[in-house]
Design an enzyme around this catalytic site. Structure first.
Site, PDB file in Angstrom:
ATOM      1  N   SER A   1      -3.100   4.576  -4.215  1.00 34.74           N
ATOM      2  CA  SER A   1      -2.680   3.826  -2.953  1.00 34.74           C
ATOM      3  C   SER A   1      -0.943   4.345  -3.785  1.00 34.74           C
ATOM      4  O   SER A   1      -0.853   4.702  -5.137  1.00 34.74           O
ATOM      5  CB  SER A   1      -2.962   2.298  -3.512  1.00 34.74           C
ATOM      6  N   ASN A   2       0.391   2.868  -2.810  1.00 37.62           N
ATOM      7  CA  ASN A   2       1.570   3.387  -4.139  1.00 37.62           C
ATOM      8  C   ASN A   2       1.419   1.991  -4.207  1.00 37.62           C
ATOM      9  O   ASN A   2       0.784   0.566  -3.222  1.00 37.62           O
ATOM     10  CB  ASN A   2       2.479   3.808  -2.944  1.00 37.62           C
ATOM     11  N   ARG A   3       3.220   1.808  -4.071  1.00 37.93           N
ATOM     12  CA  ARG A   3       3.709   0.042  -4.327  1.00 37.93           C
ATOM     13  C   ARG A   3       4.610  -0.251  -2.896  1.00 37.93           C
ATOM     14  O   ARG A   3       4.443  -2.085  -3.012  1.00 37.93           O
ATOM     15  CB  ARG A   3       4.517   0.486  -5.675  1.00 37.93           C
ATOM     16  N   SER A   4       3.875  -0.308  -1.697  1.00 39.80           N
ATOM     17  CA  SER A   4       5.032  -0.580  -0.766  1.00 39.80           C
ATOM     18  C   SER A   4       4.148  -1.170  -0.098  1.00 39.80           C
ATOM     19  O   SER A   4       2.756  -2.223  -0.265  1.00 39.80           O
ATOM     20  CB  SER A   4       4.156   0.502   0.309  1.00 39.80           C
TER      21      SER A   4
ATOM     22  N   ALA B   1       3.971   3.504   4.537  1.00 38.52           N
ATOM     23  CA  ALA B   1       4.308   4.643   3.085  1.00 38.52           C
ATOM     24  C   ALA B   1       2.336   5.530   3.168  1.00 38.52           C
ATOM     25  O   ALA B   1       2.019   4.208   2.895  1.00 38.52           O
ATOM     26  CB  ALA B   1       4.282   4.045   1.636  1.00 38.52           C
TER      27      ALA B   1
END
Ligand code: C5P
Length: 396
Positions: free
Chosen positions: A208-211, A275
């Site tokens: 995943s990502n930090r959004s 994101a």
């Protein structure tokens, strides 16, 4: 949104009256002018002084008060109100409204007002589920009252069931939505995506990502408060579902693609603030991957580009989080994805990007012209982005 708005808050006799006090406080903090009307039985649960202290305004309790500050109080409050909220509303009070009775200050004022009225039921589940209450609620709904809640949950009687008053946070959203009904986006259908997608590696891990979803949620609330019908397509984030909008929960890019394509049919604008992972594991493992001796190689495949797939007469807005060559990279995405405009932010700049409440962005229009905006709250930026969307929708 709430600044300077006249809100008449009716409080009736339920143990949930304390939540009415919290609502009065939050509305006042947001700049609204809150005039509280209490019924006799409400005063058995909570004192007028509580509301007077929270709102810094007189509290009306008596239809026949000789020293009333407003002549014909029920007419004066009814005319001045931008919106009326009855929170909590008992089964008895709902029945009175359904019949059009006017035997106290609150019911008189509601009968006299042309402002929208939000009714917030709170009662024991037996009373709520009783067919007569259901009939009364349906009657109010058919007369354009907004019925907010109730939900299922813990009740004061000790049992769990339907009849619990909505939480104040959610009510604030509904009040804002009702006040914004005639805004410049009324009648428009807007789809917003938010958060970061999660691409499974195995049953317990994902990429995943930090959004944080904050930008997307700010857009959702701003669009709702300007009269739009909003669908939010959200990945798991730490934010509560916004009130008054349809929320579709997804995890992966491919689930998001499906939800976006479905929601966009007949929509006027798509704001793709999520994101989306650019790559996902080719084949997630069925069982948890065990620790081995050497390195672990994950094979990834490209995810579908959702924005590029959405076609037709719809305003498309993209977001680009970049760590270098901000404008050039964003301009390229704008062209490739055929966007109406793109909101680019440099995630290395202070107070900007992921998880922050503020953002500093550059907006690039269809012609490729870039406009740098100063650092501002994401809620403010949402307003500016929607100004551009509203302009484009007016033209189309
Ligand atoms: O990931 P990228 O920088 O290309 O994202 C730019 C825009 O494209 C964002 O608005 C994002 O939501 C969208 N996007 C998409 N489908 C993808 C990747 C990104 O719609 N697979």
């Amino acid at each position: 949104m709430l600044k300077g708005k006249f809100i008449v808050l009716g409080v009736t006799g339920s143990i949930a009256a304390f939540k009415g006090a919290e609502l009065a406080s939050k509305l006042t903090q947001a700049g609204a002018l809150v005039d509280v009307i209490m019924t006799k039985s409400a005063m058995e649960f909570i004192a007028p002084l509580t509301f007077r202290s929270l709102t810094h305004r007189p509290v009306a309790t008596d239809l026949f008060a000789p020293d009333s500050e407003l002549s014909l109080e029920h007419v004066a409050l009814a005319e001045r109100a931008d919106v009326m909220v009855v929170a909590p509303a008992t089964a008895n009070f709902i029945a009175k409204l359904a019949l059009g009775l006017a035997d106290d200050l609150l019911s008189c004022t509601i009968l006299a007002t042309k402002a929208p009225v939000i009714v917030v039921p709170a009662m024991d589940s037996g009373m709520y589920e009783n067919p007569v209450t259901q009939e009364n609620v349906a009657k109010l709904r058919s007369r354009d009252f907004v019925i907010a809640g109730p939900t299922a949950g813990h009740l004061a009687s000790g049992i769990s069931g339907m009849g619990r008053m909505l939480e104040v946070e959610e009510l604030l959203g509904i009040v804002r939505q009702v006040l914004g009904r005639k805004g410049d986006l009324r009648g428009k259908k807007i789809v917003v995506t938010a958060g970061g997608t999660q691409e499974p590696i195995d049953p317990v891990r994902h990429i995943s990502n930090r959004s944080s979803g904050k930008m997307g949620y700010a857009l959702v609330e701003a669009a709702r408060d300007r009269g739009a019908t909003v669908t939010l397509i959200a990945t798991p984030v730490a934010l509560k579902d916004p009130a008054g909008v349809e929320v579709v929960h997804v995890n992966t890019a491919s689930e998001m693609r499906e939800a976006v394509l479905k929601a966009c049919s007949g929509a006027d604008a798509l704001l793709m603030a999520a994101a989306v992972a650019d790559y996902a594991p080719i084949k997630p493992a069925g069982q948890k991957i065990k620790k081995g001796q050497g390195t672990l190689i994950l094979e990834l495949k490209k995810t579908p580009d959702i924005l590029s797939e959405v076609k037709g007469k719809i305003v498309k807005v993209g977001f680009a989080a970049e760590s270098e060559n901000l404008v050039a990279n964003a301009q390229k995405k704008l062209r490739q994805k055929k966007l109406d405009f793109i909101v680019a932010n440099d995630i290395t700049s202070k107070g900007s990007g992921f998880a922050s409440d503020t953002n500093r962005v550059t907006i690039i229009n269809r012609a490729g012209k870039a406009e740098d905006l100063p650092l501002m709250l994401k809620t403010e930026l949402a307003g500016l982005i929607l100004d551009s969307v509203a302009k484009l929708l007016k033209r189309s």
